[in-house]
Design an enzyme around this catalytic site. Structure first.
Site, mmCIF file in Angstrom:
data_model
loop_
_atom_site.group_PDB
_atom_site.id
_atom_site.type_symbol
_atom_site.label_atom_id
_atom_site.label_comp_id
_atom_site.label_asym_id
_atom_site.label_seq_id
_atom_site.Cartn_x
_atom_site.Cartn_y
_atom_site.Cartn_z
ATOM 1 N N TYR A 152 -5.670 0.003 -0.136
ATOM 2 C CA TYR A 152 -5.369 0.813 -1.321
ATOM 3 C C TYR A 152 -6.234 2.073 -1.353
ATOM 4 C CZ TYR A 152 -4.363 1.867 -6.232
ATOM 5 O OH TYR A 152 -3.967 2.476 -7.395
ATOM 6 N N LYS A 156 -4.826 5.975 -0.942
ATOM 7 C CA LYS A 156 -4.928 6.907 -2.075
ATOM 8 C C LYS A 156 -5.815 8.105 -1.704
ATOM 9 C CE LYS A 156 -2.336 4.785 -5.152
ATOM 10 N NZ LYS A 156 -1.108 5.393 -5.698
HETATM 11 P P1 NAD Z 1 3.201 -1.102 -12.049
HETATM 12 O O1 NAD Z 1 3.047 -2.185 -11.032
HETATM 13 O O2 NAD Z 1 3.011 -1.429 -13.483
HETATM 14 O O3 NAD Z 1 4.619 -0.396 -11.861
HETATM 15 C C1 NAD Z 1 4.975 0.105 -10.601
HETATM 16 C C2 NAD Z 1 6.469 0.344 -10.546
HETATM 17 O O4 NAD Z 1 6.734 0.854 -9.230
HETATM 18 C C3 NAD Z 1 7.301 -0.922 -10.719
HETATM 19 O O5 NAD Z 1 8.419 -0.675 -11.541
HETATM 20 C C4 NAD Z 1 7.721 -1.267 -9.295
HETATM 21 O O6 NAD Z 1 8.974 -1.936 -9.216
HETATM 22 C C5 NAD Z 1 7.789 0.109 -8.653
HETATM 23 N N1 NAD Z 1 7.607 0.036 -7.210
HETATM 24 C C6 NAD Z 1 6.698 -0.721 -6.529
HETATM 25 N N2 NAD Z 1 6.893 -0.578 -5.212
HETATM 26 C C7 NAD Z 1 7.928 0.278 -5.058
HETATM 27 C C8 NAD Z 1 8.608 0.790 -3.928
HETATM 28 N N3 NAD Z 1 8.289 0.418 -2.695
HETATM 29 N N4 NAD Z 1 9.639 1.650 -4.147
HETATM 30 C C9 NAD Z 1 10.004 1.995 -5.393
HETATM 31 N N5 NAD Z 1 9.415 1.526 -6.497
HETATM 32 C C10 NAD Z 1 8.383 0.683 -6.335
HETATM 33 O O7 NAD Z 1 2.177 0.037 -11.574
HETATM 34 P P2 NAD Z 1 1.304 1.054 -12.458
HETATM 35 O O8 NAD Z 1 0.065 0.359 -12.891
HETATM 36 O O9 NAD Z 1 2.179 1.710 -13.460
HETATM 37 O O10 NAD Z 1 0.882 2.096 -11.338
HETATM 38 C C11 NAD Z 1 1.667 3.234 -11.039
HETATM 39 C C12 NAD Z 1 0.920 4.114 -10.061
HETATM 40 O O11 NAD Z 1 -0.361 4.431 -10.598
HETATM 41 C C13 NAD Z 1 0.650 3.457 -8.707
HETATM 42 O O12 NAD Z 1 0.747 4.416 -7.689
HETATM 43 C C14 NAD Z 1 -0.781 2.970 -8.838
HETATM 44 O O13 NAD Z 1 -1.433 2.861 -7.597
HETATM 45 C C15 NAD Z 1 -1.372 4.082 -9.686
HETATM 46 N N6 NAD Z 1 -2.582 3.674 -10.426
HETATM 47 C C16 NAD Z 1 -2.519 2.741 -11.425
HETATM 48 C C17 NAD Z 1 -3.673 2.388 -12.102
HETATM 49 C C18 NAD Z 1 -3.683 1.366 -13.226
HETATM 50 O O14 NAD Z 1 -4.793 0.986 -13.671
HETATM 51 N N7 NAD Z 1 -2.534 0.912 -13.732
HETATM 52 C C19 NAD Z 1 -4.885 2.979 -11.743
HETATM 53 C C20 NAD Z 1 -4.909 3.914 -10.729
HETATM 54 C C21 NAD Z 1 -3.744 4.268 -10.082
#
Ligand code: NAD
Length: 245
Positions: A152, A156
């Site tokens: 991860y 990133k």
């Molecule tokens: P989440 O798991 O709640 O939602 C992710 C969505 O992306 C889901 O609807 C899933 O079906 C979809 N998805 C997953 N793999 C996929 C693929 N191969 N193709 C198309 N769609 C796909 O995630 P989140 O927490 O909302 O995170 C969203 C983004 O933010 C990610 O890139 C994550 O790395 C980043 N992020 C999140 C956090 C956090 O604390 N939530 C922190 C830092 C970064």
């Protein structure tokens, strides 16, 4: 941004859904891309229920034709792309070095790095000058929060570098490229984390709370809007100060 079109990947949950509904409320038509069509359709229902325009599209960002699939779906639905938000990403601990799960490492590269790259390449071919690309990275790209997440943190960090490189490469086309580095945010993706850990991080963070999807959607709205016209190649940390605490 009335009449413009935004493509948001991973729009079926969490940050992607918040970004999609926020951009729609600013007047943009939204293409909600997700691995799960049903999840994307829920986002579309939220947008259309509020009077906006949206289309759900099922695409796995980890596949070789993902970029073309997204762009052709957007062209078919709304005829153009003004904003691309590369939000879809996976967070799965992939083993502590040296015991790395290679398959998971490769899948994480495919979704978190090659997916955004492919989407940028294809969207970049279709965007007019003034287009904006926003990559959703992570504060883990700056410093790992613990062991076992090399897949991860490395993907990133590479996405940050790719953001800066894309800003340079797309300069002649007049396309701006920026990234958001979220801290810890309450989403479906983080719902399995221990409450104790959330409380500990919140207590230490200068903002004294864990983030909400609207915090990231606000940053995306800024980077998509003319208010950020002179922000380019930037990695914007949105973490309530977690990384400095
Ligand atoms: P989440 O798991 O709640 O939602 C992710 C969505 O992306 C889901 O609807 C899933 O079906 C979809 N998805 C997953 N793999 C996929 C693929 N191969 N193709 C198309 N769609 C796909 O995630 P989140 O927490 O909302 O995170 C969203 C983004 O933010 C990610 O890139 C994550 O790395 C980043 N992020 C999140 C956090 C956090 O604390 N939530 C922190 C830092 C970064």
């Amino acid at each position: 941004m009335d009449g413009e079109v935004a493509v948001v990947t991973g729009a079926g949950a969490g940050l992607g859904r918040a970004i999609a509904t926020t951009l729609a409320s600013a007047g943009m038509a939204v293409v909600a891309v997700d691995l799960s069509l049903q999840a994307a359709e829920t986002t579309v229902a939220a947008v259309t229920g509020a009077g906006g325009r949206a289309k759900a599209v099922e695409v796995d960002l980890g596949t070789a034709n993902a970029g073309e699939a997204i762009v052709s779906a957007a062209a078919q639905a709304f005829g153009r792309i003004d904003v691309l938000v590369n939000n879809a990403g996976i967070y799965r601990p992939g083993g502590r070095l040296p015991d790395l799960d290679w398959d998971l490492f490769e899948r994480t590269c495919a979704v978190n790095l090659f997916g955004p790259l492919r989407a940028m390449i294809e969207a970049g071919r279709h965007m007019q000058p003034g287009g904006r690309i926003i990559n959703v990275s992570s504060m883990e790209s700056l410093r790992p929060s613990g062991p076992g997440i090399a897949n991860y943190s490395a993907t990133k960090a590479a996405l940050n570098a790719l953001t800066r490189q894309a800003a340079v490469d797309f300069a002649d086309q007049g396309i701006r490229v920026n990234a958001i580095l979220p801290g810890l945010i309450h989403t479906e993706g983080t719902s399995g984390a221990a409450k104790q850990m959330f409380d500990m991080i919140a207590a230490k963070a200068p903002s004294r709370r864990i983030g909400e999807p609207r915090d990231i959607a606000g940053a995306a709205l800024f980077l998509a809007s003319p208010a950020s016209a002179y922000v380019n190649g930037h990695c914007l940390v949105v973490d309530g100060g977690i990384t400095i605490s």
